[in-house]
Design a protein around this motif. Structure first.
Motif, PDB file in Angstrom:
ATOM      1  N   TYR A 156       6.734   7.273  -7.050  1.00 10.28           N
ATOM      2  CA  TYR A 156       6.605   8.644  -6.530  1.00 10.28           C
ATOM      3  C   TYR A 156       7.942   9.370  -6.563  1.00 10.28           C
ATOM      4  O   TYR A 156       7.998  10.546  -6.899  1.00 10.28           O
ATOM      5  N   PHE A 157       9.026   8.658  -6.205  1.00 12.19           N
ATOM      6  CA  PHE A 157      10.338   9.319  -6.184  1.00 12.19           C
ATOM      7  C   PHE A 157      11.088   9.130  -7.511  1.00 12.19           C
ATOM      8  O   PHE A 157      11.209  10.058  -8.300  1.00 12.19           O
ATOM      9  N   ARG A 158      11.569   7.900  -7.778  1.00 12.60           N
ATOM     10  CA  ARG A 158      12.515   7.737  -8.883  1.00 12.60           C
ATOM     11  C   ARG A 158      11.929   8.111 -10.243  1.00 12.60           C
ATOM     12  O   ARG A 158      12.492   8.931 -10.973  1.00 12.60           O
TER      13      ARG A 158
ATOM     14  N   GLY B 138       4.262   4.034   3.133  1.00 11.73           N
ATOM     15  CA  GLY B 138       4.765   5.367   2.798  1.00 11.73           C
ATOM     16  C   GLY B 138       4.755   5.640   1.306  1.00 11.73           C
ATOM     17  O   GLY B 138       3.998   5.027   0.545  1.00 11.73           O
ATOM     18  N   MET B 139       5.607   6.560   0.894  1.00 11.58           N
ATOM     19  CA  MET B 139       5.624   6.933  -0.519  1.00 11.58           C
ATOM     20  C   MET B 139       6.234   5.801  -1.339  1.00 11.58           C
ATOM     21  O   MET B 139       7.103   5.069  -0.871  1.00 11.58           O
ATOM     22  N   ASP B 140       5.788   5.707  -2.568  1.00  9.24           N
ATOM     23  CA  ASP B 140       6.298   4.682  -3.490  1.00  9.24           C
ATOM     24  C   ASP B 140       7.679   5.128  -3.983  1.00  9.24           C
ATOM     25  O   ASP B 140       7.789   6.122  -4.723  1.00  9.24           O
TER      26      ASP B 140
ATOM     27  N   ASN C 246       0.811  -1.233   0.000  1.00 10.41           N
ATOM     28  CA  ASN C 246       0.000   0.000   0.000  1.00 10.41           C
ATOM     29  C   ASN C 246       0.837   1.273   0.000  1.00 10.41           C
ATOM     30  O   ASN C 246       0.433   2.297   0.585  1.00 10.41           O
ATOM     31  N   CYS C 247       2.005   1.216  -0.633  1.00 10.33           N
ATOM     32  CA  CYS C 247       2.767   2.460  -0.739  1.00 10.33           C
ATOM     33  C   CYS C 247       2.039   3.393  -1.720  1.00 10.33           C
ATOM     34  O   CYS C 247       1.267   2.956  -2.573  1.00 10.33           O
ATOM     35  N   MET C 248       2.263   4.687  -1.510  1.00 13.62           N
ATOM     36  CA  MET C 248       1.470   5.695  -2.222  1.00 13.62           C
ATOM     37  C   MET C 248       2.146   6.146  -3.513  1.00 13.62           C
ATOM     38  O   MET C 248       3.160   6.858  -3.486  1.00 13.62           O
TER      39      MET C 248
HETATM   40  N1  COA Z   1       7.970   1.957  -2.372  1.00  7.59           N
HETATM   41  C1  COA Z   1       8.003   1.145  -3.450  1.00  7.59           C
HETATM   42  N2  COA Z   1       7.780  -0.165  -3.381  1.00  7.59           N
HETATM   43  C2  COA Z   1       7.507  -0.684  -2.179  1.00  7.59           C
HETATM   44  C3  COA Z   1       7.467   0.102  -1.020  1.00  7.59           C
HETATM   45  C4  COA Z   1       7.693   1.487  -1.143  1.00  7.59           C
HETATM   46  N3  COA Z   1       7.630   2.323  -0.124  1.00  7.59           N
HETATM   47  N4  COA Z   1       7.167  -0.690   0.022  1.00  7.59           N
HETATM   48  C5  COA Z   1       7.042  -1.938  -0.470  1.00  7.59           C
HETATM   49  N5  COA Z   1       7.245  -1.936  -1.795  1.00  7.59           N
HETATM   50  C6  COA Z   1       7.191  -3.073  -2.726  1.00  7.59           C
HETATM   51  C7  COA Z   1       8.475  -3.893  -2.726  1.00  7.59           C
HETATM   52  O1  COA Z   1       9.429  -3.311  -3.585  1.00  7.59           O
HETATM   53  C8  COA Z   1       7.954  -5.216  -3.221  1.00  7.59           C
HETATM   54  O2  COA Z   1       7.763  -5.124  -4.607  1.00  7.59           O
HETATM   55  P1  COA Z   1       8.029  -6.429  -5.585  1.00  7.59           P
HETATM   56  O3  COA Z   1       7.050  -7.459  -5.119  1.00  7.59           O
HETATM   57  O4  COA Z   1       7.732  -5.900  -6.949  1.00  7.59           O
HETATM   58  O5  COA Z   1       9.441  -6.811  -5.339  1.00  7.59           O
HETATM   59  C9  COA Z   1       6.568  -5.313  -2.584  1.00  7.59           C
HETATM   60  O6  COA Z   1       6.185  -3.977  -2.283  1.00  7.59           O
HETATM   61  C10 COA Z   1       6.537  -6.111  -1.321  1.00  7.59           C
HETATM   62  O7  COA Z   1       7.517  -5.585  -0.445  1.00  7.59           O
HETATM   63  P2  COA Z   1       8.451  -6.497   0.466  1.00  7.59           P
HETATM   64  O8  COA Z   1       9.582  -5.639   0.903  1.00  7.59           O
HETATM   65  O9  COA Z   1       8.795  -7.757  -0.236  1.00  7.59           O
HETATM   66  O10 COA Z   1       7.424  -6.835   1.661  1.00  7.59           O
HETATM   67  P3  COA Z   1       7.704  -7.218   3.175  1.00  7.59           P
HETATM   68  O11 COA Z   1       6.367  -7.543   3.748  1.00  7.59           O
HETATM   69  O12 COA Z   1       8.792  -8.233   3.264  1.00  7.59           O
HETATM   70  O13 COA Z   1       8.259  -5.859   3.863  1.00  7.59           O
HETATM   71  C11 COA Z   1       8.151  -3.483   4.336  1.00  7.59           C
HETATM   72  C12 COA Z   1       7.380  -4.808   4.061  1.00  7.59           C
HETATM   73  C13 COA Z   1       7.083  -2.400   4.415  1.00  7.59           C
HETATM   74  C14 COA Z   1       8.939  -3.589   5.672  1.00  7.59           C
HETATM   75  C15 COA Z   1       9.159  -3.201   3.185  1.00  7.59           C
HETATM   76  O14 COA Z   1       8.487  -3.370   1.934  1.00  7.59           O
HETATM   77  C16 COA Z   1       9.755  -1.816   3.227  1.00  7.59           C
HETATM   78  O15 COA Z   1      10.701  -1.584   3.949  1.00  7.59           O
HETATM   79  N6  COA Z   1       9.194  -0.863   2.439  1.00  7.59           N
HETATM   80  C17 COA Z   1       9.691   0.499   2.375  1.00  7.59           C
HETATM   81  C18 COA Z   1       9.190   1.284   3.566  1.00  7.59           C
HETATM   82  C19 COA Z   1       9.684   2.717   3.541  1.00  7.59           C
HETATM   83  O16 COA Z   1      10.817   2.999   3.819  1.00  7.59           O
HETATM   84  N7  COA Z   1       8.780   3.644   3.253  1.00  7.59           N
HETATM   85  C20 COA Z   1       9.079   5.029   3.386  1.00  7.59           C
HETATM   86  C21 COA Z   1       8.897   5.726   2.134  1.00  7.59           C
HETATM   87  S1  COA Z   1       8.825   7.479   2.467  1.00  7.59           S
END
Ligand code: COA
Length: 275
Positions: free
Chosen positions: A72-74, A66-68, A28-30
Protein backbone atom coordinates in the motif's frame (compact mmCIF):
# COMPACT_ATOMS: atom_id res chain seq x y z
CA UNK A 1 -13.42 -24.10 3.40
CA UNK A 2 -11.65 -20.76 3.17
CA UNK A 3 -10.00 -20.05 -0.17
CA UNK A 4 -6.47 -19.09 0.89
CA UNK A 5 -5.83 -17.26 -2.36
CA UNK A 6 -8.70 -14.83 -1.72
CA UNK A 7 -7.80 -11.81 0.40
CA UNK A 8 -11.32 -11.70 1.85
CA UNK A 9 -13.28 -14.72 3.04
CA UNK A 10 -16.94 -14.90 3.96
CA UNK A 11 -19.69 -17.31 5.00
CA UNK A 12 -23.35 -16.72 5.64
CA UNK A 13 -25.12 -18.59 8.43
CA UNK A 14 -28.51 -17.80 9.99
CA UNK A 15 -28.64 -14.40 8.30
CA UNK A 16 -25.24 -13.33 9.65
CA UNK A 17 -22.52 -12.64 7.07
CA UNK A 18 -19.14 -13.48 8.63
CA UNK A 19 -16.61 -11.52 6.57
CA UNK A 20 -12.93 -12.00 7.32
CA UNK A 21 -9.72 -10.24 6.35
CA UNK A 22 -7.92 -13.23 4.87
CA UNK A 23 -4.19 -12.63 4.77
CA UNK A 24 -3.29 -14.31 8.06
CA UNK A 25 0.35 -14.78 7.00
CA UNK A 26 0.59 -11.01 6.61
CA UNK A 27 -1.47 -10.39 9.76
CA UNK A 28 -4.33 -9.24 7.54
CA UNK A 29 -2.71 -5.96 6.61
CA UNK A 30 -4.63 -4.11 3.91
CA UNK A 31 -3.08 -4.21 0.44
CA UNK A 32 -4.67 -2.57 -2.62
CA UNK A 33 -5.77 -6.06 -3.71
CA UNK A 34 -7.50 -6.69 -0.39
CA UNK A 35 -9.16 -3.27 -0.48
CA UNK A 36 -10.56 -3.87 -3.96
CA UNK A 37 -11.76 -7.33 -3.00
CA UNK A 38 -13.41 -6.07 0.19
CA UNK A 39 -15.43 -3.53 -1.78
CA UNK A 40 -16.63 -6.32 -4.09
CA UNK A 41 -17.63 -8.52 -1.15
CA UNK A 42 -19.47 -5.70 0.61
CA UNK A 43 -21.25 -4.94 -2.64
CA UNK A 44 -22.23 -8.55 -3.14
CA UNK A 45 -23.64 -8.92 0.39
CA UNK A 46 -25.33 -5.58 0.99
CA UNK A 47 -28.81 -6.17 -0.38
CA UNK A 48 -29.08 -9.95 -0.08
CA UNK A 49 -32.23 -11.10 1.71
CA UNK A 50 -30.31 -13.85 3.48
CA UNK A 51 -28.05 -11.27 5.18
CA UNK A 52 -29.36 -9.22 8.10
CA UNK A 53 -26.13 -8.39 9.94
CA UNK A 54 -22.51 -8.24 8.78
CA UNK A 55 -19.63 -9.15 11.09
CA UNK A 56 -16.06 -8.18 10.17
CA UNK A 57 -13.24 -10.21 11.68
CA UNK A 58 -9.84 -11.58 10.72
CA UNK A 59 -8.41 -14.99 9.94
CA UNK A 60 -5.66 -16.16 12.27
CA UNK A 61 -4.14 -14.15 15.10
CA UNK A 62 -4.88 -10.72 13.71
CA UNK A 63 -7.90 -8.55 13.03
CA UNK A 64 -5.89 -6.23 10.81
CA UNK A 65 -2.30 -5.01 11.12
CA UNK A 66 -3.35 -1.80 9.31
CA UNK A 67 -2.14 -0.72 5.91
CA UNK A 68 0.32 -2.92 4.05
CA UNK A 69 3.61 -1.05 4.42
CA UNK A 70 5.04 -2.77 1.35
CA UNK A 71 2.15 -2.94 -1.13
CA UNK A 72 0.00 0.00 0.00
CA UNK A 73 2.80 2.44 0.85
CA UNK A 74 6.19 1.59 -0.67
CA UNK A 75 5.22 -0.07 -3.93
CA UNK A 76 2.33 2.31 -4.58
CA UNK A 77 4.41 5.40 -3.89
CA UNK A 78 7.02 4.09 -6.35
CA UNK A 79 4.33 4.24 -9.06
CA UNK A 80 3.63 7.94 -8.47
CA UNK A 81 0.92 10.23 -7.19
CA UNK A 82 -1.84 8.84 -9.39
CA UNK A 83 -1.32 5.37 -7.94
CA UNK A 84 -1.21 6.74 -4.39
CA UNK A 85 -4.51 8.56 -4.85
CA UNK A 86 -6.11 5.50 -6.39
CA UNK A 87 -4.98 3.29 -3.49
CA UNK A 88 -6.37 5.86 -1.03
CA UNK A 89 -9.70 6.01 -2.88
CA UNK A 90 -9.98 2.22 -2.80
CA UNK A 91 -9.22 1.95 0.92
CA UNK A 92 -11.27 4.92 2.07
CA UNK A 93 -13.98 3.90 -0.38
CA UNK A 94 -14.83 0.59 1.27
CA UNK A 95 -14.61 2.08 4.76
CA UNK A 96 -17.10 4.74 3.70
CA UNK A 97 -19.33 2.11 2.13
CA UNK A 98 -19.22 0.24 5.43
CA UNK A 99 -19.97 3.36 7.54
CA UNK A 100 -23.24 3.81 5.66
CA UNK A 101 -23.94 0.13 5.04
CA UNK A 102 -27.53 -0.96 4.59
CA UNK A 103 -27.25 -3.65 7.26
CA UNK A 104 -25.98 -3.22 10.82
CA UNK A 105 -22.33 -4.17 11.18
CA UNK A 106 -20.18 -5.49 14.03
CA UNK A 107 -16.38 -5.47 14.22
CA UNK A 108 -15.29 -8.67 15.94
CA UNK A 109 -11.72 -7.79 16.90
CA UNK A 110 -10.02 -11.12 17.40
CA UNK A 111 -6.37 -9.95 17.53
CA UNK A 112 -4.03 -7.20 16.34
CA UNK A 113 -5.69 -3.94 15.32
CA UNK A 114 -3.28 -1.27 14.14
CA UNK A 115 -3.28 2.12 12.46
CA UNK A 116 -5.28 1.97 9.26
CA UNK A 117 -7.38 -0.77 10.87
CA UNK A 118 -9.09 1.96 12.88
CA UNK A 119 -10.87 3.05 9.66
CA UNK A 120 -12.91 -0.16 9.29
CA UNK A 121 -13.16 -0.46 13.10
CA UNK A 122 -14.97 2.87 13.25
CA UNK A 123 -16.95 2.08 10.12
CA UNK A 124 -18.62 -0.83 11.91
CA UNK A 125 -21.63 0.22 13.96
CA UNK A 126 -20.66 -1.89 16.96
CA UNK A 127 -17.34 -3.40 18.00
CA UNK A 128 -16.55 -6.25 20.34
CA UNK A 129 -12.94 -7.18 21.08
CA UNK A 130 -11.22 -10.12 22.63
CA UNK A 131 -9.67 -9.19 25.97
CA UNK A 132 -6.45 -10.46 24.42
CA UNK A 133 -6.65 -8.25 21.30
CA UNK A 134 -4.02 -5.55 20.94
CA UNK A 135 -4.68 -2.08 19.56
CA UNK A 136 -2.22 0.67 18.70
CA UNK A 137 -1.76 3.74 16.58
CA UNK A 138 1.63 2.42 15.54
CA UNK A 139 2.24 5.06 12.86
CA UNK A 140 4.42 7.12 15.17
CA UNK A 141 6.68 4.05 15.53
CA UNK A 142 7.54 4.04 11.85
CA UNK A 143 7.56 7.77 11.39
CA UNK A 144 4.23 9.10 10.13
CA UNK A 145 1.10 10.63 11.63
CA UNK A 146 -1.97 8.39 11.98
CA UNK A 147 -3.61 9.08 8.62
CA UNK A 148 -6.41 7.42 6.70
CA UNK A 149 -8.88 8.70 9.27
CA UNK A 150 -7.19 7.01 12.25
CA UNK A 151 -6.57 10.31 14.05
CA UNK A 152 -10.18 11.29 13.46
CA UNK A 153 -11.37 7.94 14.79
CA UNK A 154 -9.55 8.22 18.13
CA UNK A 155 -10.56 11.87 18.45
CA UNK A 156 -14.20 10.89 17.92
CA UNK A 157 -14.21 7.93 20.28
CA UNK A 158 -11.58 8.48 22.96
CA UNK A 159 -11.15 11.34 25.49
CA UNK A 160 -8.48 13.86 24.45
CA UNK A 161 -5.75 12.92 26.95
CA UNK A 162 -6.03 9.22 26.12
CA UNK A 163 -6.20 9.94 22.37
CA UNK A 164 -3.07 12.06 22.61
CA UNK A 165 -1.18 9.46 24.65
CA UNK A 166 -2.27 6.71 22.26
CA UNK A 167 -1.15 8.60 19.15
CA UNK A 168 2.13 9.97 20.55
CA UNK A 169 3.44 6.83 22.25
CA UNK A 170 2.25 4.14 19.82
CA UNK A 171 1.91 1.82 22.83
CA UNK A 172 -0.47 -1.11 22.55
CA UNK A 173 -3.57 -1.42 24.71
CA UNK A 174 -5.52 -4.63 25.17
CA UNK A 175 -9.20 -5.26 24.50
CA UNK A 176 -10.19 -4.43 28.08
CA UNK A 177 -8.54 -1.04 27.90
CA UNK A 178 -10.01 -0.46 24.41
CA UNK A 179 -13.40 -1.06 25.97
CA UNK A 180 -12.71 1.33 28.89
CA UNK A 181 -11.66 3.95 26.34
CA UNK A 182 -14.81 3.21 24.28
CA UNK A 183 -12.87 2.28 21.14
CA UNK A 184 -15.11 -0.81 21.30
CA UNK A 185 -18.40 -1.53 23.04
CA UNK A 186 -17.05 -4.33 25.19
CA UNK A 187 -14.41 -7.03 25.41
CA UNK A 188 -14.73 -10.68 26.34
CA UNK A 189 -12.24 -13.56 26.52
CA UNK A 190 -11.23 -14.70 23.04
CA UNK A 191 -12.88 -18.08 23.48
CA UNK A 192 -16.24 -16.35 24.08
CA UNK A 193 -15.89 -13.73 21.35
CA UNK A 194 -17.85 -15.37 18.57
CA UNK A 195 -20.60 -16.46 20.96
CA UNK A 196 -21.03 -12.90 22.29
CA UNK A 197 -21.04 -11.38 18.80
CA UNK A 198 -23.64 -13.95 17.70
CA UNK A 199 -25.82 -12.98 20.67
CA UNK A 200 -25.69 -9.31 19.68
CA UNK A 201 -26.31 -10.12 16.01
CA UNK A 202 -29.40 -12.11 16.97
CA UNK A 203 -30.80 -9.15 18.90
CA UNK A 204 -30.36 -6.99 15.78
CA UNK A 205 -31.94 -9.62 13.54
CA UNK A 206 -35.17 -9.34 15.53
CA UNK A 207 -35.55 -5.64 14.78
CA UNK A 208 -37.28 -3.92 11.92
CA UNK A 209 -34.53 -3.60 9.25
CA UNK A 210 -35.75 -0.25 7.90
CA UNK A 211 -35.71 1.18 11.42
CA UNK A 212 -32.20 -0.22 12.00
CA UNK A 213 -30.79 1.52 8.94
CA UNK A 214 -32.53 4.80 9.77
CA UNK A 215 -31.28 4.62 13.37
CA UNK A 216 -27.64 3.80 12.61
CA UNK A 217 -27.42 6.62 10.07
CA UNK A 218 -29.11 9.00 12.50
CA UNK A 219 -26.61 8.26 15.29
CA UNK A 220 -23.72 9.12 12.97
CA UNK A 221 -25.41 12.15 11.36
CA UNK A 222 -26.74 14.00 14.40
CA UNK A 223 -23.31 14.14 16.05
CA UNK A 224 -22.42 17.02 13.75
CA UNK A 225 -25.75 18.85 13.94
CA UNK A 226 -27.19 21.51 16.20
CA UNK A 227 -30.13 20.35 18.31
CA UNK A 228 -32.56 22.19 16.03
CA UNK A 229 -31.13 20.60 12.90
CA UNK A 230 -31.10 17.15 14.48
CA UNK A 231 -34.73 17.47 15.55
CA UNK A 232 -35.70 18.36 12.02
CA UNK A 233 -33.49 15.67 10.43
CA UNK A 234 -35.00 12.96 12.65
CA UNK A 235 -38.57 13.89 11.72
CA UNK A 236 -37.67 13.74 8.06
CA UNK A 237 -35.59 10.57 8.41
CA UNK A 238 -38.55 8.75 9.97
CA UNK A 239 -40.89 10.05 7.26
CA UNK A 240 -38.42 8.87 4.62
CA UNK A 241 -38.21 5.47 6.35
CA UNK A 242 -42.00 5.28 6.16
CA UNK A 243 -41.75 5.34 2.39
CA UNK A 244 -39.89 2.00 2.61
CA UNK A 245 -41.97 0.49 5.39
CA UNK A 246 -45.20 2.22 6.31
CA UNK A 247 -46.71 -0.77 8.11
CA UNK A 248 -43.99 -1.96 10.49
CA UNK A 249 -44.53 0.60 13.22
CA UNK A 250 -48.32 0.22 12.95
CA UNK A 251 -47.92 -3.52 13.44
CA UNK A 252 -45.60 -2.83 16.38
CA UNK A 253 -48.27 -0.68 18.00
CA UNK A 254 -51.02 -3.21 17.20
CA UNK A 255 -49.21 -6.17 18.76
CA UNK A 256 -48.70 -4.16 21.95
CA UNK A 257 -51.94 -2.21 22.31
CA UNK A 258 -54.51 -4.57 20.77
CA UNK A 259 -52.97 -8.00 20.98
CA UNK A 260 -50.85 -7.49 24.12
CA UNK A 261 -48.43 -10.10 22.77
CA UNK A 262 -45.20 -8.26 23.69
CA UNK A 263 -43.96 -5.16 25.48
CA UNK A 264 -41.81 -2.72 23.44
CA UNK A 265 -40.00 -1.77 26.64
CA UNK A 266 -38.74 -5.33 26.88
CA UNK A 267 -38.21 -6.60 23.33
CA UNK A 268 -39.14 -6.36 19.64
CA UNK A 269 -42.50 -7.05 18.01
CA UNK A 270 -42.84 -10.21 15.95
CA UNK A 271 -41.53 -9.23 12.52
CA UNK A 272 -42.76 -12.42 10.90
CA UNK A 273 -46.39 -11.40 11.33
CA UNK A 274 -46.28 -8.47 8.92
CA UNK A 275 -49.72 -7.53 7.67
N1 COA B 1 2.47 -4.22 6.32
C1 COA B 1 3.18 -5.11 5.60
N2 COA B 1 3.49 -6.33 6.05
C2 COA B 1 3.07 -6.66 7.28
C3 COA B 1 2.34 -5.77 8.08
C4 COA B 1 2.02 -4.51 7.55
N3 COA B 1 1.29 -3.62 8.20
N4 COA B 1 2.05 -6.38 9.24
C5 COA B 1 2.61 -7.61 9.17
N5 COA B 1 3.22 -7.78 7.99
C6 COA B 1 3.94 -8.96 7.50
C7 COA B 1 5.37 -9.05 8.03
O1 COA B 1 6.23 -8.26 7.24
C8 COA B 1 5.62 -10.53 7.91
O2 COA B 1 5.88 -10.82 6.56
P1 COA B 1 6.95 -12.00 6.14
O3 COA B 1 6.37 -13.26 6.72
O4 COA B 1 6.94 -11.97 4.65
O5 COA B 1 8.23 -11.60 6.78
C9 COA B 1 4.26 -11.14 8.25
O6 COA B 1 3.30 -10.13 8.00
C10 COA B 1 4.14 -11.59 9.67
O7 COA B 1 4.47 -10.49 10.50
P2 COA B 1 5.33 -10.64 11.83
O8 COA B 1 5.81 -9.28 12.18
O9 COA B 1 6.37 -11.69 11.67
O10 COA B 1 4.20 -11.18 12.84
P3 COA B 1 4.09 -11.07 14.42
O11 COA B 1 2.89 -11.87 14.78
O12 COA B 1 5.39 -11.40 15.05
O13 COA B 1 3.79 -9.50 14.71
C11 COA B 1 2.59 -7.43 14.34
C12 COA B 1 2.55 -8.99 14.37
C13 COA B 1 1.21 -7.00 13.84
C14 COA B 1 2.86 -6.87 15.77
C15 COA B 1 3.71 -6.94 13.39
O14 COA B 1 3.62 -7.66 12.16
C16 COA B 1 3.65 -5.46 13.09
O15 COA B 1 4.13 -4.66 13.87
N6 COA B 1 3.05 -5.07 11.94
C17 COA B 1 2.95 -3.68 11.53
C18 COA B 1 1.81 -3.01 12.26
C19 COA B 1 1.67 -1.56 11.87
O16 COA B 1 2.43 -0.72 12.26
N7 COA B 1 0.62 -1.26 11.11
C20 COA B 1 0.28 0.09 10.84
C21 COA B 1 0.26 0.35 9.42
S1 COA B 1 -0.62 1.88 9.13
Amino acid sequence: MTDVSDTVAFDIADRIAWVRFNRPDKRNCMSPTLNRRMMEVLHELEFRDDVGVLVLSGEGTSWSAGMDLKEYFRETEAKGLGAVRQAQREAYGWWRRLRWYQKPTIAMVNGWCFGGGYGPLYACDLAVAADEAKFALSEINWGILPGGGATKVVSELVPMRDAMYHALTGETIDGKKASQWRLVNESVPLDRLQERVTEIAKILLEKNPVALKATKDAIRRVREMTYENAEDYLVRAQEAANSYDNEGRKEGIRQFIDEKSYKPGLGAYDLSRKR
